[in-house]
Design a protein around this motif. Structure first.
Motif, short mmCIF file in Angstrom:
data_model
loop_
_atom_site.label_atom_id
_atom_site.label_comp_id
_atom_site.label_asym_id
_atom_site.label_seq_id
_atom_site.Cartn_x
_atom_site.Cartn_y
_atom_site.Cartn_z
N ASP A 21 56.66 -9.79 56.63
CA ASP A 21 55.53 -10.13 57.50
C ASP A 21 54.68 -8.89 57.77
O ASP A 21 53.80 -8.90 58.62
CB ASP A 21 56.03 -10.73 58.83
N HIS A 26 51.30 -4.63 59.82
CA HIS A 26 50.83 -3.27 59.49
C HIS A 26 49.56 -3.26 58.66
O HIS A 26 48.95 -2.21 58.50
CB HIS A 26 51.91 -2.51 58.71
N GLY A 227 62.86 -4.97 54.94
CA GLY A 227 61.68 -5.21 54.14
C GLY A 227 61.38 -4.02 53.25
O GLY A 227 61.77 -3.96 52.07
P1 FBP Z 1 61.08 -3.34 57.69
O1 FBP Z 1 62.48 -3.35 57.12
O2 FBP Z 1 60.06 -3.15 56.63
O3 FBP Z 1 60.98 -2.35 58.83
O4 FBP Z 1 60.84 -4.80 58.29
C1 FBP Z 1 61.41 -5.22 59.49
C2 FBP Z 1 60.34 -5.60 60.49
O5 FBP Z 1 60.91 -6.08 61.70
C3 FBP Z 1 59.35 -6.61 59.99
O6 FBP Z 1 59.78 -7.93 60.16
C4 FBP Z 1 58.13 -6.27 60.77
O7 FBP Z 1 56.95 -6.55 60.10
C5 FBP Z 1 58.22 -4.80 60.93
O8 FBP Z 1 59.58 -4.45 60.83
C6 FBP Z 1 57.70 -4.36 62.26
O9 FBP Z 1 57.54 -2.99 62.19
P2 FBP Z 1 57.11 -2.12 63.44
O10 FBP Z 1 58.38 -1.60 64.02
O11 FBP Z 1 56.26 -1.05 62.83
O12 FBP Z 1 56.35 -3.01 64.40
#
Ligand code: FBP
Length: 259
Positions: A21, A26, A227
């Motif tokens: 997502d 981002h 992700g």
């Molecule tokens: P990642 O493994 O890429 O960090 O994804 C996990 C997640 O929770 C995503 O679902 C979400 O888009 C992102 O991290 C949110 O990142 P942030 O902490 O920058 O808001």
């Protein structure tokens, strides 16, 4: 025995979820390249990589979900453009998520934000509806905002985990504290709500990421929802294989990295 709504996302009680997502959270230019900007690439990696679930916003699910891996639809979301105290509001109904094939819905709560109350209330309604419809309610709980000094301290991460339990989440997705012993306090605080580690930005080395995953599993967590550390990897399927070795087979980091 109490029904386990997370069962579709588990194998032998453990789970490995692929989160995608970030295009909303981002923006595409921060995280994506020519390969992983295509949601079709992610769908294929989720299936071939043996993931137990894939996380999409509804628009991506509507166009790209192919049913090969259990689906979690994020039902709130935000961009990183507004600044200020974080708030993420509902953008998809539970009914619609279920109609897309979701076996779980995801919702992010920014604990400690000035707008926390709105997200707690909204998640409360979503959790009840998800359970009426027989699907899991999964809470991403990230301490964030001016009142938060250290979002990955033992105390903060445990508070996030406990909030998930108190609000009736089937699972919580929380950040790693940095070591297994302190993370086990969060697992205890979740008291049966399943704990998934949130991946975070891609680490410099595979070893560094796998060490985190090892620590998370040693702490008694259920698994991870990752992700960037997978789909930004040069070889996502190779990383997926290493993760499976640690999560499901309890192998060491060195064993997980072996060819
Ligand atoms: P990642 O493994 O890429 O960090 O994804 C996990 C997640 O929770 C995503 O679902 C979400 O888009 C992102 O991290 C949110 O990142 P942030 O902490 O920058 O808001």
């Amino acid at each position: 025995m109490k029904q386990d709504r997370m069962a579709p996302f588990l194998k032998n009680g453990k789970g490995m979820l692929l989160a995608y997502d970030q295009g909303l959270e981002h923006g595409p230019s921060k995280d994506f390249d020519d390969r992983n900007i295509d949601p079709g690439f992610i769908m294929e990696a989720a299936a071939k990589g043996g993931f137990n679930g894939v996380v999409f916003q509804k628009g991506v699910a509507e166009r790209f979900y192919d049913g090969k891996v259990p689906l979690i639809v994020k039902v709130n979301g935000k961009t990183n453009l507004p600044g200020g105290e974080p708030i993420s509001r509902q953008v998809c109904s539970v009914e619609h998520a279920v109609s897309l094939g979701a076996k779980g819905v995801g919702y992010t709560i920014y604990l400690g934000s000035a707008h926390e109350a709105e997200m707690l209330a909204e998640f409360g309604r979503i959790q009840e509806e998800a359970h009426r419809r027989g699907v899991a309610a999964i809470a991403w709980i990230y301490p964030r905002g001016a009142s938060i000094q250290n979002d990955v301290s033992k105390e903060m991460v445990a508070y996030a985990a406990r909030t998930g339990l108190e609000l009736g989440a089937d699972a919580v997705k929380i950040k790693y504290t940095g070591d297994s012993v302190s993370f086990s306090w969060a697992v205890k605080a979740a008291a049966g709500a399943r704990v998934f580690m949130s991946g975070g930005p891609k680490t410099q080395t595979d070893e560094a990421f796998l060490e985190q995953v090892k620590g998370v599993m040693e702490a008694g967590a259920t698994g991870l929802a990752v992700g960037r550390n997978v789909w930004q990897h040069k070889e996502p399927l190779r990383m997926a294989e290493s993760l499976r070795r640690v999560i499901f087979e309890g192998r060491s980091v060195q064993e997980a990295l072996a060819p």
